[in-house]
Design a protein around this motif. Structure first.
Motif, PDB file in Angstrom:
ATOM      1  N   ILE A  29       0.845  -1.194   0.000  1.00 29.80           N
ATOM      2  CA  ILE A  29       0.000   0.000   0.000  1.00 29.80           C
ATOM      3  C   ILE A  29       0.883   1.249   0.000  1.00 29.80           C
ATOM      4  N   ARG A  30       0.538   2.212  -0.824  1.00 25.73           N
ATOM      5  CA  ARG A  30       1.285   3.472  -0.882  1.00 25.73           C
ATOM      6  C   ARG A  30       1.282   4.152   0.483  1.00 25.73           C
ATOM      7  N   HIS A  31       2.400   4.756   0.829  1.00 24.89           N
ATOM      8  CA  HIS A  31       2.531   5.424   2.122  1.00 24.89           C
ATOM      9  C   HIS A  31       1.454   6.493   2.288  1.00 24.89           C
ATOM     10  N   GLY A  32       0.726   6.412   3.403  1.00 26.97           N
ATOM     11  CA  GLY A  32      -0.312   7.381   3.690  1.00 26.97           C
ATOM     12  C   GLY A  32      -1.694   6.963   3.228  1.00 26.97           C
ATOM     13  N   ALA A  33      -1.784   5.856   2.455  1.00 26.31           N
ATOM     14  CA  ALA A  33      -3.081   5.377   1.974  1.00 26.31           C
ATOM     15  C   ALA A  33      -3.558   4.203   2.827  1.00 26.31           C
ATOM     16  N   ASP A  34      -4.815   3.823   2.643  1.00 29.71           N
ATOM     17  CA  ASP A  34      -5.397   2.725   3.410  1.00 29.71           C
ATOM     18  C   ASP A  34      -5.654   1.482   2.567  1.00 29.71           C
ATOM     19  N   PHE A  35      -5.448   1.574   1.253  1.00 29.79           N
ATOM     20  CA  PHE A  35      -5.743   0.440   0.376  1.00 29.79           C
ATOM     21  C   PHE A  35      -4.951   0.578  -0.919  1.00 29.79           C
ATOM     22  N   PHE A  36      -4.903  -0.508  -1.686  1.00 27.51           N
ATOM     23  CA  PHE A  36      -4.407  -0.416  -3.058  1.00 27.51           C
ATOM     24  C   PHE A  36      -5.354  -1.178  -3.976  1.00 27.51           C
ATOM     25  N   MET A  37      -5.305  -0.851  -5.259  1.00 25.56           N
ATOM     26  CA  MET A  37      -6.107  -1.522  -6.261  1.00 25.56           C
ATOM     27  C   MET A  37      -5.272  -1.726  -7.514  1.00 25.56           C
ATOM     28  N   ALA A  38      -5.331  -2.922  -8.088  1.00 23.54           N
ATOM     29  CA  ALA A  38      -4.702  -3.215  -9.371  1.00 23.54           C
ATOM     30  C   ALA A  38      -5.744  -3.885 -10.253  1.00 23.54           C
ATOM     31  N   GLU A  39      -5.889  -3.389 -11.460  1.00 28.31           N
ATOM     32  CA  GLU A  39      -6.870  -3.955 -12.387  1.00 28.31           C
ATOM     33  C   GLU A  39      -6.207  -4.214 -13.727  1.00 28.31           C
ATOM     34  N   GLY A  40      -6.439  -5.389 -14.282  1.00 29.16           N
ATOM     35  CA  GLY A  40      -5.877  -5.737 -15.577  1.00 29.16           C
ATOM     36  C   GLY A  40      -6.946  -6.185 -16.554  1.00 29.16           C
ATOM     37  N   GLN A  41      -6.833  -5.733 -17.795  1.00 29.06           N
ATOM     38  CA  GLN A  41      -7.712  -6.175 -18.874  1.00 29.06           C
ATOM     39  C   GLN A  41      -6.877  -6.994 -19.848  1.00 29.06           C
ATOM     40  N   TYR A  42      -7.306  -8.227 -20.092  1.00 33.66           N
ATOM     41  CA  TYR A  42      -6.511  -9.194 -20.841  1.00 33.66           C
ATOM     42  C   TYR A  42      -7.233  -9.667 -22.096  1.00 33.66           C
ATOM     43  N   LEU A  43      -6.429 -10.176 -23.018  1.00 30.51           N
ATOM     44  CA  LEU A  43      -6.939 -10.879 -24.191  1.00 30.51           C
ATOM     45  C   LEU A  43      -6.180 -12.197 -24.287  1.00 30.51           C
ATOM     46  N   THR A  44      -6.911 -13.309 -24.257  1.00 30.69           N
ATOM     47  CA  THR A  44      -6.251 -14.620 -24.322  1.00 30.69           C
ATOM     48  C   THR A  44      -5.818 -14.926 -25.748  1.00 30.69           C
ATOM     49  N   ASP A  45      -4.997 -15.948 -25.898  1.00 27.42           N
ATOM     50  CA  ASP A  45      -4.545 -16.349 -27.228  1.00 27.42           C
ATOM     51  C   ASP A  45      -5.714 -16.829 -28.079  1.00 27.42           C
ATOM     52  N   ALA A  46      -6.803 -17.244 -27.425  1.00 27.07           N
ATOM     53  CA  ALA A  46      -7.994 -17.697 -28.143  1.00 27.07           C
ATOM     54  C   ALA A  46      -8.958 -16.548 -28.443  1.00 27.07           C
ATOM     55  N   GLY A  47      -8.597 -15.322 -28.039  1.00 25.66           N
ATOM     56  CA  GLY A  47      -9.425 -14.162 -28.335  1.00 25.66           C
ATOM     57  C   GLY A  47     -10.457 -13.823 -27.285  1.00 25.66           C
ATOM     58  N   LYS A  48     -10.394 -14.450 -26.123  1.00 22.18           N
ATOM     59  CA  LYS A  48     -11.346 -14.177 -25.055  1.00 22.18           C
ATOM     60  C   LYS A  48     -10.835 -13.033 -24.181  1.00 22.18           C
ATOM     61  N   THR A  49     -11.728 -12.140 -23.766  1.00 24.06           N
ATOM     62  CA  THR A  49     -11.327 -11.037 -22.890  1.00 24.06           C
ATOM     63  C   THR A  49     -11.513 -11.440 -21.430  1.00 24.06           C
ATOM     64  N   GLU A  50     -10.624 -10.959 -20.593  1.00 21.16           N
ATOM     65  CA  GLU A  50     -10.678 -11.194 -19.145  1.00 21.16           C
ATOM     66  C   GLU A  50     -10.358  -9.879 -18.449  1.00 21.16           C
TER      67      GLU A  50
END
Length: 395
Positions: free
Chosen positions: A61-82
């Motif tokens: 967590i960044r200094h001074g904050a209470d939480f963190f968030m990470a979000e990823g948008q993916y495309l599989t080799d088969a063309g499916k989004t995640e």
């Protein structure tokens, strides 16, 4: 597997950033401490739901904050989004979601977004005790076999109970029950570790041969008491020793992955460059196995790639990972001129990002790659969220 976009909020020294990545090589350049490794670690978090470093979620967590968030948008080799979202707050703990749905167990996420990391922390595989090498095998195999991870967790639970019994009031009947349970889970773990070590050996040796210009021979093998006799027999033979020491002295929680160069222990006889080359070869072998098993090219994370490697080996590595057998790659380096020179010489396409004090700006990469990068960055995928196995202490 292709990470199209990653969004970070209060993650380590990164206040808020969003990166649109290209499907090929993505370079993160900047001074030491700027935050390059933090981006790599965030990508790893979204695959394994924990840091690749020896640190707690709270320390991310960044200094001074209470939480963190990470979000990823993916495309599989088969063309499916995640879409995967990982959050951690000091009060609410860690949550991982896929398609807006929270996992009941973080371990259910392991393997969905395959990733392989090469970083300075890998030196622990050579310099530290055997538990580091067991932890490596556990993380590697767990991405491919969910039942293996379940066996590891159950083994740990039984081992803790057995050790507790040995410290208090040893009872032969209960020890016998625990022995049967340890054998049941331990033999499954041993069989998979031995199988994957045997698969790693020829692949790692071949990658090392390419990286080193065929100058040295390397080998690895899985060392275990179970290689020679059944687990129950091992436990019976160690019973008196266990009673005296008040803990379980034998079992797969004592196994090791032995690394050698030229027939001698890598730790004692390998130079720093040879050791790092071996570790890279090991991780590339892991990459090849994961890709074959999953039918999906993992994301390859190369952190601080140039440290302790001569230019020849680095160029050979860049040529290797630029081949079609590899997918998306993220590389960090503190010297943009050096990195661009090597990438331009290799002839591949890449995107360049400059990191400074937790801020990230896209620089000038290969123009053809920038065009592909911009087009890909405009794609949107359905929201999904995913979770990964937490790092329980593993045998």
């Amino acid at each position: 597997m292709y990470l199209k976009k990653i969004s970070l909020l209060n993650f380590k020294n990164i206040a808020q950033e969003e990166l649109a990545l290209c499907p090929g090589i993505n370079c993160l350049v900047g001074d030491n401490g700027a935050g390059k490794t933090n981006v790599i670690d965030a990508v790893y978090y979204l695959s394994m739901c924990k840091s690749s470093l020896a640190m707690t979620d709270g320390q991310s967590i960044r200094h001074g904050a209470d939480f963190f968030m990470a979000e990823g948008q993916y495309l599989t080799d088969a063309g499916k989004t995640e879409s995967v979202v990982c959050t951690f707050s000091r009060k609410g703990g860690k949550v991982l979601k896929r398609s807006g749905k929270e996992y009941e167990r973080l371990s259910d996420h392991v393997g969905l977004i395959p990733a392989v990391i090469v970083s300075p922390a890998d030196s622990a595989l050579i310099s530290d005790a055997a538990d580091e090498r067991r932890r490596y095998l556990n993380g590697f195999i767990s991405q491919l076999d969910r039942s293996y991870l379940c066996s590891v967790m159950r083994y740990n639970a039984v081992l803790a109970e057995r050790n507790r019994l040995l410290k208090t009031s040893p009872d032969e009947t209960m020890l016998g029950i625990y022995d049967l349970q340890l054998a049941e889970h331990g033999e499954k773990i041993h069989a998979r570790r031995r199988e994957f070590a045997e698969r790693l050996q020829p692949a790692a040796a071949e990658y090392y041969r390419i990286l080193s210009g065929d100058r040295e021979q390397v080998e690895l093998h899985y060392k275990s008491e179970l290689n020679d006799r059944p687990f129950e027999e091992v436990l019976r033979a160690a019973r008196q020793k266990d009673l005296v020491n008040e803990f379980t002295t034998s079992g797969i929680h004592r196994d090791d992955l032995v690394l050698k160069i030229g027939g001698y222990p890598l730790r004692k006889y390998g130079s720093q460059g040879q050791q790092k080359s071996f570790l890279i070869a090991l991780k590339l072998a892991q990459y090849a196995i994961v890709a074959a098993e999953k039918g999906e090219k993992p994301i390859l994370l190369l952190d601080d790639l140039f440290d302790k490697l001569d230019a020849g080996r680095v160029e050979q590595l860049i040529r290797l990972v630029s081949e079609d057998s590899f997918g998306q790659i993220m590389i960090t380096d503190c010297n943009p001129t050096r990195l661009r020179t090597i990438l331009d010489k290799a002839g591949g396409e890449y995107a360049l990002f400059t990191v400074e004090n937790g801020g990230i700006k896209q620089g000038d990469g290969n123009p053809r790659q920038d065009a592909a990068h911009n087009a890909a960055g405009g794609e949107t995928g359905e929201d999904t969220a995913t979770s990964a196995a937490d790092g329980e202490e593993q045998p």
